[in-house]
Design a protein around this motif. Structure first.
Motif, PDB file in Angstrom:
ATOM      1  N   ARG A  18      95.554 -62.024  42.170  1.00 15.69           N
ATOM      2  CA  ARG A  18      95.511 -60.707  41.518  1.00 15.69           C
ATOM      3  C   ARG A  18      94.069 -60.230  41.386  1.00 15.69           C
ATOM      4  O   ARG A  18      93.779 -59.039  41.519  1.00 15.69           O
ATOM      5  N   ASP A  19      93.184 -61.171  41.135  1.00 14.74           N
ATOM      6  CA  ASP A  19      91.760 -60.857  41.070  1.00 14.74           C
ATOM      7  C   ASP A  19      91.136 -61.253  42.412  1.00 14.74           C
ATOM      8  O   ASP A  19      91.040 -62.435  42.737  1.00 14.74           O
ATOM      9  N   PRO A  20      90.700 -60.283  43.221  1.00 14.94           N
ATOM     10  CA  PRO A  20      90.147 -60.614  44.540  1.00 14.94           C
ATOM     11  C   PRO A  20      89.005 -61.618  44.488  1.00 14.94           C
ATOM     12  O   PRO A  20      88.754 -62.335  45.470  1.00 14.94           O
ATOM     13  N   ALA A  21      88.319 -61.706  43.345  1.00 13.34           N
ATOM     14  CA  ALA A  21      87.213 -62.649  43.226  1.00 13.34           C
ATOM     15  C   ALA A  21      87.683 -64.099  43.199  1.00 13.34           C
ATOM     16  O   ALA A  21      86.866 -65.027  43.326  1.00 13.34           O
ATOM     17  N   GLU A  22      88.996 -64.313  43.045  1.00 17.93           N
ATOM     18  CA  GLU A  22      89.545 -65.664  42.960  1.00 17.93           C
ATOM     19  C   GLU A  22      89.945 -66.211  44.331  1.00 17.93           C
ATOM     20  O   GLU A  22      90.618 -67.234  44.420  1.00 17.93           O
ATOM     21  N   GLY A  23      89.541 -65.537  45.407  1.00 25.23           N
ATOM     22  CA  GLY A  23      89.977 -65.936  46.747  1.00 25.23           C
ATOM     23  C   GLY A  23      89.619 -67.372  47.088  1.00 25.23           C
ATOM     24  O   GLY A  23      90.451 -68.129  47.602  1.00 25.23           O
ATOM     25  N   ARG A  24      88.384 -67.770  46.823  1.00 18.55           N
ATOM     26  CA  ARG A  24      87.978 -69.138  47.161  1.00 18.55           C
ATOM     27  C   ARG A  24      88.706 -70.169  46.313  1.00 18.55           C
ATOM     28  O   ARG A  24      89.103 -71.218  46.814  1.00 18.55           O
ATOM     29  N   ARG A  25      88.861 -69.885  45.035  1.00 17.20           N
ATOM     30  CA  ARG A  25      89.586 -70.817  44.166  1.00 17.20           C
ATOM     31  C   ARG A  25      91.048 -70.938  44.603  1.00 17.20           C
ATOM     32  O   ARG A  25      91.626 -72.028  44.553  1.00 17.20           O
ATOM     33  N   LEU A  26      91.642 -69.823  45.038  1.00 12.54           N
ATOM     34  CA  LEU A  26      93.026 -69.870  45.502  1.00 12.54           C
ATOM     35  C   LEU A  26      93.136 -70.737  46.745  1.00 12.54           C
ATOM     36  O   LEU A  26      94.061 -71.552  46.867  1.00 12.54           O
ATOM     37  N   HIS A  27      92.194 -70.590  47.668  1.00 11.99           N
ATOM     38  CA  HIS A  27      92.235 -71.406  48.881  1.00 11.99           C
ATOM     39  C   HIS A  27      92.116 -72.880  48.536  1.00 11.99           C
ATOM     40  O   HIS A  27      92.845 -73.724  49.082  1.00 11.99           O
ATOM     41  N   ALA A  28      91.235 -73.226  47.608  1.00 13.03           N
ATOM     42  CA  ALA A  28      91.068 -74.625  47.214  1.00 13.03           C
ATOM     43  C   ALA A  28      92.337 -75.164  46.552  1.00 13.03           C
ATOM     44  O   ALA A  28      92.763 -76.298  46.821  1.00 13.03           O
ATOM     45  N   ALA A  29      92.976 -74.343  45.699  1.00  7.25           N
ATOM     46  CA  ALA A  29      94.193 -74.781  45.014  1.00  7.25           C
ATOM     47  C   ALA A  29      95.339 -74.973  46.000  1.00  7.25           C
ATOM     48  O   ALA A  29      96.069 -75.970  45.938  1.00  7.25           O
ATOM     49  N   LEU A  30      95.509 -74.025  46.916  1.00  8.81           N
ATOM     50  CA  LEU A  30      96.579 -74.151  47.902  1.00  8.81           C
ATOM     51  C   LEU A  30      96.323 -75.317  48.851  1.00  8.81           C
ATOM     52  O   LEU A  30      97.265 -76.000  49.278  1.00  8.81           O
ATOM     53  N   SER A  31      95.063 -75.573  49.181  1.00  8.80           N
ATOM     54  CA  SER A  31      94.740 -76.727  50.025  1.00  8.80           C
ATOM     55  C   SER A  31      95.138 -78.025  49.328  1.00  8.80           C
ATOM     56  O   SER A  31      95.648 -78.948  49.961  1.00  8.80           O
ATOM     57  N   GLU A  32      94.913 -78.083  48.022  1.00  6.66           N
ATOM     58  CA  GLU A  32      95.296 -79.271  47.275  1.00  6.66           C
ATOM     59  C   GLU A  32      96.818 -79.419  47.230  1.00  6.66           C
ATOM     60  O   GLU A  32      97.352 -80.515  47.418  1.00  6.66           O
ATOM     61  N   LEU A  33      97.538 -78.314  47.013  1.00  5.89           N
ATOM     62  CA  LEU A  33      99.001 -78.373  47.000  1.00  5.89           C
ATOM     63  C   LEU A  33      99.531 -78.769  48.377  1.00  5.89           C
ATOM     64  O   LEU A  33     100.509 -79.512  48.479  1.00  5.89           O
ATOM     65  N   ALA A  34      98.898 -78.272  49.435  1.00  5.90           N
ATOM     66  CA  ALA A  34      99.317 -78.637  50.788  1.00  5.90           C
ATOM     67  C   ALA A  34      99.062 -80.112  51.052  1.00  5.90           C
ATOM     68  O   ALA A  34      99.786 -80.756  51.819  1.00  5.90           O
ATOM     69  N   GLY A  35      98.015 -80.674  50.429  1.00 11.82           N
ATOM     70  CA  GLY A  35      97.768 -82.104  50.555  1.00 11.82           C
ATOM     71  C   GLY A  35      98.865 -82.927  49.906  1.00 11.82           C
ATOM     72  O   GLY A  35      99.208 -84.018  50.370  1.00 11.82           O
ATOM     73  N   GLN A  36      99.430 -82.405  48.820  1.00 11.90           N
ATOM     74  CA  GLN A  36     100.530 -83.091  48.160  1.00 11.90           C
ATOM     75  C   GLN A  36     101.849 -82.837  48.876  1.00 11.90           C
ATOM     76  O   GLN A  36     102.739 -83.685  48.866  1.00 11.90           O
ATOM     77  N   ASP A  37     101.975 -81.671  49.492  1.00 14.71           N
ATOM     78  CA  ASP A  37     103.210 -81.300  50.187  1.00 14.71           C
ATOM     79  C   ASP A  37     102.848 -80.738  51.566  1.00 14.71           C
ATOM     80  O   ASP A  37     102.600 -79.542  51.714  1.00 14.71           O
ATOM     81  N   PRO A  38     102.796 -81.589  52.608  1.00 14.29           N
ATOM     82  CA  PRO A  38     102.363 -81.127  53.939  1.00 14.29           C
ATOM     83  C   PRO A  38     103.203 -79.985  54.488  1.00 14.29           C
ATOM     84  O   PRO A  38     102.724 -79.214  55.308  1.00 14.29           O
ATOM     85  N   LEU A  39     104.470 -79.873  54.067  1.00 15.81           N
ATOM     86  CA  LEU A  39     105.322 -78.826  54.622  1.00 15.81           C
ATOM     87  C   LEU A  39     104.988 -77.440  54.080  1.00 15.81           C
ATOM     88  O   LEU A  39     105.550 -76.451  54.540  1.00 15.81           O
ATOM     89  N   ILE A  40     104.074 -77.357  53.094  1.00 17.69           N
ATOM     90  CA  ILE A  40     103.612 -76.038  52.661  1.00 17.69           C
ATOM     91  C   ILE A  40     102.887 -75.340  53.803  1.00 17.69           C
ATOM     92  O   ILE A  40     102.928 -74.116  53.941  1.00 17.69           O
ATOM     93  N   ASP A  41     102.193 -76.099  54.650  1.00 13.86           N
ATOM     94  CA  ASP A  41     101.580 -75.591  55.888  1.00 13.86           C
ATOM     95  C   ASP A  41     100.758 -74.340  55.624  1.00 13.86           C
ATOM     96  O   ASP A  41     101.105 -73.232  56.038  1.00 13.86           O
ATOM     97  N   LEU A  42      99.659 -74.515  54.928  1.00 18.46           N
ATOM     98  CA  LEU A  42      98.759 -73.411  54.618  1.00 18.46           C
ATOM     99  C   LEU A  42      98.116 -72.875  55.895  1.00 18.46           C
ATOM    100  O   LEU A  42      97.576 -73.638  56.691  1.00 18.46           O
ATOM    101  N   ARG A  43      98.178 -71.556  56.098  1.00 23.45           N
ATOM    102  CA  ARG A  43      97.536 -70.902  57.249  1.00 23.45           C
ATOM    103  C   ARG A  43      96.592 -69.833  56.713  1.00 23.45           C
ATOM    104  O   ARG A  43      96.910 -69.141  55.754  1.00 23.45           O
ATOM    105  N   GLN A  44      95.441 -69.700  57.362  1.00 30.77           N
ATOM    106  CA  GLN A  44      94.464 -68.702  56.949  1.00 30.77           C
ATOM    107  C   GLN A  44      94.073 -67.842  58.132  1.00 30.77           C
ATOM    108  O   GLN A  44      93.676 -68.338  59.181  1.00 30.77           O
TER     109      GLN A  44
END
Length: 631
Positions: free
Chosen positions: A353-379
């Motif tokens: 929601r806050d565009p300034a949180e883009g990097r933090r969102l990428h880091a959080a989703l990368s961590e979730l993808a590490g716990q669940d490989p089928l999340i398959d994060l794409r950028q």
């Protein structure tokens, strides 16, 4: 002490978590029986799970039954979290499939039973909710035999079904249980036993029958059916007592080669990664290097982890220190095998929601993808997308990001995942110092159709920059990683698969060339090779099985074409065939009206097929999503 790693699986709302709570209480793990409605269950420990009343993450607890320690693995029932179930199935010695006595066999029940039988996991069936109005016994047994497997054996009969006083009477060797014995002999597959019983029914001792029952069940060839109520406790004691008898156990010995599997990844209070490991053979000790150094071990005992110096075969525990651990990693000689269930066929773009949180969102989703490989994060640039099984999973990911990471997000409309496959063979290359090459490296690549994504390095050793990668194998591994990363987005914006990539020429200048040069050059060359080969966009196709009243068959067959469904076979009450995954939801919504509310539709992922090019939609994600909305 031997161990039994037991999974409890079910269609959502069949009473799986309630049964788990009852077993833990009967096993002395909890002082009271947790309630899903009250939000105080032992295994649904996440606040999100308790608020929603569903299991999201696999949980483990243990309790003793006689001389056997049962590690109880509670899995999600909602199909959006089937990936959690898949991880649990890989570590089980046996399973209990929970079926509601009221609702009976449901879509997820059939998928789970087919998978358990295919994997050869010994499975008991527990028919829950015998105290609920509408509870069935004989008609449900016929349903189990017809829709799950004919190899079932009722172990009890229900008294006062559908009332608060419902209870069970065990069947066995008494003369009144002649039907039980006849059924056991019939499904035993033992011709000598059948011959002896046919000659004189009274000549077969019960011990021999019990041995046959145990052997067939442990082999996954027979499925005893238990009846009961997780709420009242009726029949649960009988199920519990049968667990170490009918299901196989693993001796808790430390001898043998090291073999274990990581099936879950979590974080401790300090944010450090913790790996949940099931040991199959040997032992792992504190300070072992596997390959990282194990700093601490917590064996699952009771409702939590207890610090221990080692984990041995059969045990499940939390292993600390494996900072790069991912689900599916193995310790020692462990093996994981291929994917059990279908991959997710949906994805959605997620934005902060806050565009300034883009990097933090990428880091959080990368961590979730590490716990669940089928999340398959794409950028793609600043745009992030995640793979999904359904809308509930999307809501859970959003809530997790808000509560665990403090990031409020919005999701774009869910769209169907497509893939790209190479249409032919294509070659491309760049030479160091020529053709505007922006890097200090030379690279030629060839792409061609294959299976999955594979990479081969076919260059002489003198073309390998040893000063950077130290060894040919490390160079090959690095190029493989760069290729996989570059294939995330193909010519039309979808992930490229079923492709074989070969490096036919490489070059460098020492000592100036760095790993970053190859990492920058791979996507440039690979893109050109794909453009020359061409790619075909493919859509996911589901196999459907539709049970309908005979009187509605004609209307159903006439309507299937509107949803792109292609019937492959049909009888008076059953239609089977293929349908685009993107149209499954619309078909589900139409079935009640076409069948007077009596149709039962089941779908499973089948394969990816080329998507026809039409003027109505191109092949890009945004335009395909627009076309699907209009359809």
């Amino acid at each position: 002490m031997p161990f039994l790693n037991l999974g409890v699986v079910a269609h959502v709302d069949a009473g799986k978590t309630s049964l788990t709570e009852r077993l833990l209480h009967e096993g002395g793990v909890t002082d009271h029986i947790g309630s899903v409605d009250a939000g105080d269950t032992q295994t649904d420990s996440l606040d999100l799970e308790r608020r929603r009343g569903i299991t999201i993450k696999t949980a483990v607890a243990s309790f003793p039954v006689g001389q056997v320690t049962v590690n109880l693995i509670d899995t999600p029932g909602h199909p959006d979290f089937i990936a959690e179930v898949e991880r649990a199935l890989r570590i089980l010695d046996g399973a209990v499939l929970v079926v509601s006595a009221v609702e009976g066999v449901q879509a997820q029940t059939r998928i789970l039973m087919r998978t358990l039988r295919r994997l050869g996991i010994p499975t008991l069936i527990f028919v829950n909710k015998i105290d609920r109005p509408g509870a069935r016994e004989q008609s449900l047994l016929r349903e189990l035999a017809a829709r799950l497997t004919p190899n079932i054996l009722p172990t009890a009969t229900v008294l006062d079904a559908g009332t608060a006083n419902a209870t069970i009477r065990l069947l066995g060797a008494a003369p009144a249980d002649a039907d039980f014995i006849a059924r056991l002999v019939d499904v035993s597959g033992d011709p000598v036993l059948l011959s002896d019983w046919a000659r004189d029914e009274r000549s077969v001792p019960y011990d021999r029958l019990r041995d046959v029952l145990t052997a067939r069940t442990r082999a996954g060839l027979l499925h005893p059916v238990f009846f009961g109520s997780a709420v009242t406790g009726a029949g649960v004691g009988e199920l519990m007592a049968a667990l170490p008898t009918l299901l196989p156990t693993t001796p808790g010995r430390a001898d043998g080669p090291l073999s274990g599997t990581v099936f879950k990844v979590d974080r401790d209070d300090h944010g450090r990664r913790v790996a949940y490991v099931r040991m199959f053979s040997g032992a792992v000790h504190v300070r072992d290097r596997v390959p990282a150094v194990v700093t601490a071990i917590e064996a699952i005992e009771g409702g939590g982890g207890v610090r221990r110096p080692a984990l041995v075969a059969g045990q499940i525990g939390k292993v600390h220190g494996l900072r790069e651990a991912r689900i599916g990693d193995t310790l020692g000689a462990g093996t994981v095998g291929g994917q059990i269930f279908a991959p997710p066929t949906l994805e959605s773009v997620v934005r902060p929601r806050d565009p300034a949180e883009g990097r933090r969102l990428h880091a959080a989703l990368s961590e979730l993808a590490g716990q669940d490989p089928l999340i398959d994060l794409r950028q793609d640039g600043a745009e992030l997308s995640v793979s999904l099984y359904g809308e509930v999973q999307k809501e859970v990911i959003g809530a997790t990001l808000a509560e665990a990471y403090g990031i409020e997000v919005v999701f774009a409309e869910t769209r169907t995942i497509h893939v790209e496959r190479p249409a032919g063979t294509g070659c491309a290359g760049r030479t160091l110092g020529k053709d505007g090459n922006p890097t200090l490296a030379t690279l030629d690549l060839r792409v061609e159709p294959g299976t999955g994504v594979t990479f081969a390095l076919q260059v002489p050793v003198e073309q390998v920059p040893i000063h950077v990668f130290k060894a040919v194998e490390l160079f090959r591994e690095s190029l493989t990683a760069y290729v996989n990363e570059a294939l995330t987005f193909g010519l039309f914006g979808w992930r490229v698969t079923d492709v074989h990539v070969t490096a036919t020429r490489t070059g460098f200048v020492s000592p100036a060339t760095r790993a970053a040069d190859f990492r920058k050059l791979v996507p440039i060359v690979l893109r050109e090779a794909l453009e020359r080969a061409g790619t075909v966009v493919c859509e996911p196709i589901s196999r459907f099985r539709l049970e309908v009243p005979e009187s509605t068959l004609g209307a159903v067959l006439a309507a299937l074409g509107k949803f792109g469904a292609v019937p492959e076979s049909s009888t008076a009450a059953l239609v089977e065939g293929l349908v685009p995954a993107a149209r499954v939801r619309a078909l589900e919504q139409a079935i009640p009206g076409l069948t007077h509310g009596e149709g039962v539709l089941e779908t499973t992922f089948e394969r990816y097929d080329p998507r026809p090019r039409t003027s109505a939609a191109s092949q890009s994600p945004s335009e395909i999503a627009s076309f699907e909305r209009e359809a």
